[in-house]
Scaffold this active site. Structure first.
Site: not given
Length: 642
Positions: A334, A363, A381, A383, A385, A465, A511
């Site tokens: 993000c 991570r 991911q 991912d 946004h 979420k 997200h």
RNA sequence: GCCGGGAUAGCUCAGCUGGUAGAGCAGCGCAUUCGUAAUGCGCGGGUCGUAGGUUCGAAUCCUAUUCCCGGCACCA
């Protein structure tokens, strides 16, 4: 005088208070014997329960789900009784029912060994054979605390002491053993006929890692031997589907000591991975996302500003360069996307701005959490946004939800559970911002017409979420997709746009991830299909087999042609019997085997066989290619193999 | 991170109380040219996770450590 109404509506009158057991006996001797517990006016009770007034009664037997629960709960007690007989020094704590079984936690001076487990199980069988009556009694809380303290059971006493003091405590006993329990329990230990202890493990007292560790013994229990065996078979089947095993068998990927929690993708595994990426790229493109790529390494100050470093710094990889700068390897995408959004001046006319990235994140997960591809330290991911105005939240969230569900259907996952995770204890942003974010996400969920359950305190540190949970072929649940409403991050990172009055406004950021982690989704797919990936995802879609070397030229030609048409096809010209080749490629889960012998060469055909062993007959290569193309384009909805 | 278990050939695994490593499959070679889930014969292959220690001698015993497995805790 009680009138007892049974589930079928029939009634029985008694001129004195009766026990459940007596009523069951009144209905039939068989039912009396089968009775494990009962529901009286909806409340689950023992068969010794006395009915004094008019009541609705349903006898619970091992045919009822509650009956199985009672069996499991009672087996947990049987376990505790056996442990106390064999190891009087062990202290009992709790022993609840779980899916397919139960566990019981003990405090003991040394760990239980597998040999102990066998001895305990034998003792349990012995105690069950003795068919001891299970009796219930009640006492005031403080008396119960004293009772267990006197027995030296300090954990039990602690549990009871935390129960409100006006409550009556129920105790269950069998033989010379007694335990605190809400019940109900089976009338006697002889009802417990099919159980097995499965494993020992450590578990923290009261589930808190600051507490001492207890010994947890897991077991499974069923109504009869047949069910128990079926369960054990099911476990074996699940083991065969294990993605780590399939990954090795099909040569898809490996992990090794120097890179804990990071994947070495082999050619075949990477082919599948790239199929997932290509698929998502196409779907996202159509949904209005622009693909980007942000740096994996950024100065720690950026992560300070975003709040990641303070909130989850212990899970981040940091690195110091020779010039003494501290960089963080991104644990999330993000902040990078916000930088891209911030670059240049944004107008409200541009919103929504939808950015997507196949972002590789790292991570530092606790060592004990790592598990194959399901839980790794380095993963990719899908991912995305979306930067929008507050008014646009509902419409955009509805669109994302629909996109997610539609994509899951393409992979054959029809059953999707949705959870709403609200504010966690560790978070950034003021409560009123959280109020707005949670309300907006709720409104969007309602507008999308989805049902969800609450997952309290499990939201991201910057916003609430929705979690999308898939159910696979053997009924296991996996959290994959997520949709988060974030009213914090854009402001923290200084993102803004110019509204219709030329004023600076902070955008809302959504997200979202659909696969979640590609590694994890890959593993779920492997397990869901037991390695038999649909052809559109198979690393090798077909293998062309020769029978003797007389067909070599034909096989090469056909393979080349299919490859040129974009199919993933290999040939097998080895000097082996065709049966051997078929066995090998079937074990490698190749969807289609195309056999060419003298007959096929002469007629310019291919004999098509599926990995499930079905003979689709001989057909020209063009026919096969056409049918395979339809299967791939329909993503398996129109299947060649039938 | 915590509790317990494990690490031996490419894979799956055997190796009892210390005496110097073994099977099946895979691989390689040769023969075989074969019709829908294993053709036959032969051969090669391991500093026993890593580092120390005990011992005349360690895969085996001890210590440390890494990774893996089963749970727990964690999971932005």
């Amino acid at each position: 005088m009680p009138v007892v109404t049974l589930p079928d509506g029939s009634q029985r009158r008694f001129d004195h208070p009766v026990t459940v057991d007596e009523v069951a006996g009144d209905i039939g001797a068989g039912l009396r014997k089968a009775a494990l517990a009962a529901r009286v006016n909806g409340r689950l009770v023992d068969t010794s329960y006395v009915i004094a007034d008019d009541a609705n009664l349903a006898i619970v037997t091992d045919k009822d789900p509650e009956g199985l629960e009672v069996i499991r709960h009672s087996t947990a007690h049987l376990l505790a009784q056996a442990v106390k007989e064999l190891f009087p020094d062990a202290q009992v704590t709790i022993g609840p029912v779980i899916e397919d079984g139960f566990y019981y936690d003990f405090a003991f001076k040394r760990p239980f060994t597998p040999e102990d487990l066998a001895a305990i199980e034998a003792k349990m069988t012995e105690l069950a054979r003795a068919d001891e009556k299970v009796s219930r009694r009640v006492m005031p809380r403080d008396e119960a605390v004293r009772f267990f303290r006197n027995l030296g059971e300090i954990y039990k006493a602690e549990i009871i002491a935390s129960i409100p003091d006006k409550e009556q405590i129920s105790l269950y006993g069998q033989g010379n053993w007694v335990d605190l329990c809400r019940g109900p329990h089976v009338p006697s230990t002889g009802k417990l006929k099919a159980f097995k202890l499965t494993k020992v493990a450590g578990a923290y007292w009261r589930g808190d890692s600051r507490n001492e560790m207890l010994q947890r013994i897991y077991g499974t229990a069923w109504a009869d031997k047949k069910q128990l065996d079926a369960y054990l078979t099911r476990l074996e089947e699940a083991e065969k589907r294990d993605h780590r095993r399939i990954g090795k068998e099909l040569d898809l990927f490996h992990l090794q000591e120097e890179a804990p929690g990071a994947v070495f993708w082999h050619p075949k595994g990477w082919t599948v991975f790239q199929c997932l990426v290509a698929y998502m790229r196409e779907r996202q493109g159509l949904a209005g996302y622009a693909e980007v790529s942000a740096p994996e390494l950024m100065d720690a100050s950026l992560w300070q500003q975003s709040g990641h470093l303070q909130t989850f710094g212990e899970n981040m990889f940091l690195t110091k360069t020779p010039d003494e700068r501290v960089y963080a390897i991104k644990p999330m995408n993000c902040p990078g996307h916000v930088q891209i959004f911030k670059h240049g001046l944004r107008s409200y006319r541009e919103l929504p701005v939808r950015l997507a990235e196949f972002g590789k994140v790292h991570r530092y997960e606790p060592s004990g959490a790592l598990h194959g591809l399901m839980r790794v330290r380095a993963f990719t991911q899908d991912d995305g946004h979306v930067f929008i105005t507050e008014d646009q939240i509902t419409a955009e969230a509805v669109a994302i939800t629909q996109l997610i569900l539609s994509i899951y259907r393409d992979f054959g996952f029809e059953e999707v559970a949705i959870k709403f995770a609200d504010r966690p204890a560790r978070r950034v942003g003021a409560d009123d911002i959280w109020d707005r974010a949670e309300a907006a996400l709720k409104a969007a969920s309602d507008a999308a017409g989805i049902q969800y359950t609450l997952n309290k305190g499990e939201g991201a540190f910057y916003g609430p979420k929705l979690e999308f949970v898939l159910r696979d072929a053997i009924g296991r649940d996996w959290q994959c997709g997520t949709l988060q409403v974030d009213l914090n991050m854009p402001e923290r990172l200084g993102a803004y746009y110019i509204d219709e009055h030329s004023a600076r406004r902070t955008p809302v950021m959504l997200h979202r991830a659909i696969f979640g982690s590609l590694e994890r989704f890959f593993a779920i797919l492997l397990e869901h299909h037991a390695g038999r990936l649909p052809a559109w995802l198979s690393p090798v879609q077909a293998v062309v087999l020769s029978i003797t070397d007389r067909q070599d030229e034909y096989v090469r030609k056909v393979t080349e042609s299919l490859k040129n048409q974009g199919f993933r096809v290999e040939f097998d010209l080895r000097n082996e019997k065709v049966g051997f080749k078929i066995r090998e490629h079937t074990l490698k889960r190749v969807p289609y085997l195309l056999v060419a012998g003298d007959k096929e060469v002469a007629a310019n055909l291919l004999a098509v066989r599926t990995r499930s062993g079905k003979d689709l007959g001989a057909m020209p290569m063009e026919t096969f290619a056409e049918r395979l193309r339809i299967e791939l384009e329909s993503r398996g909805r129109q299947v060649l193999e039938g």
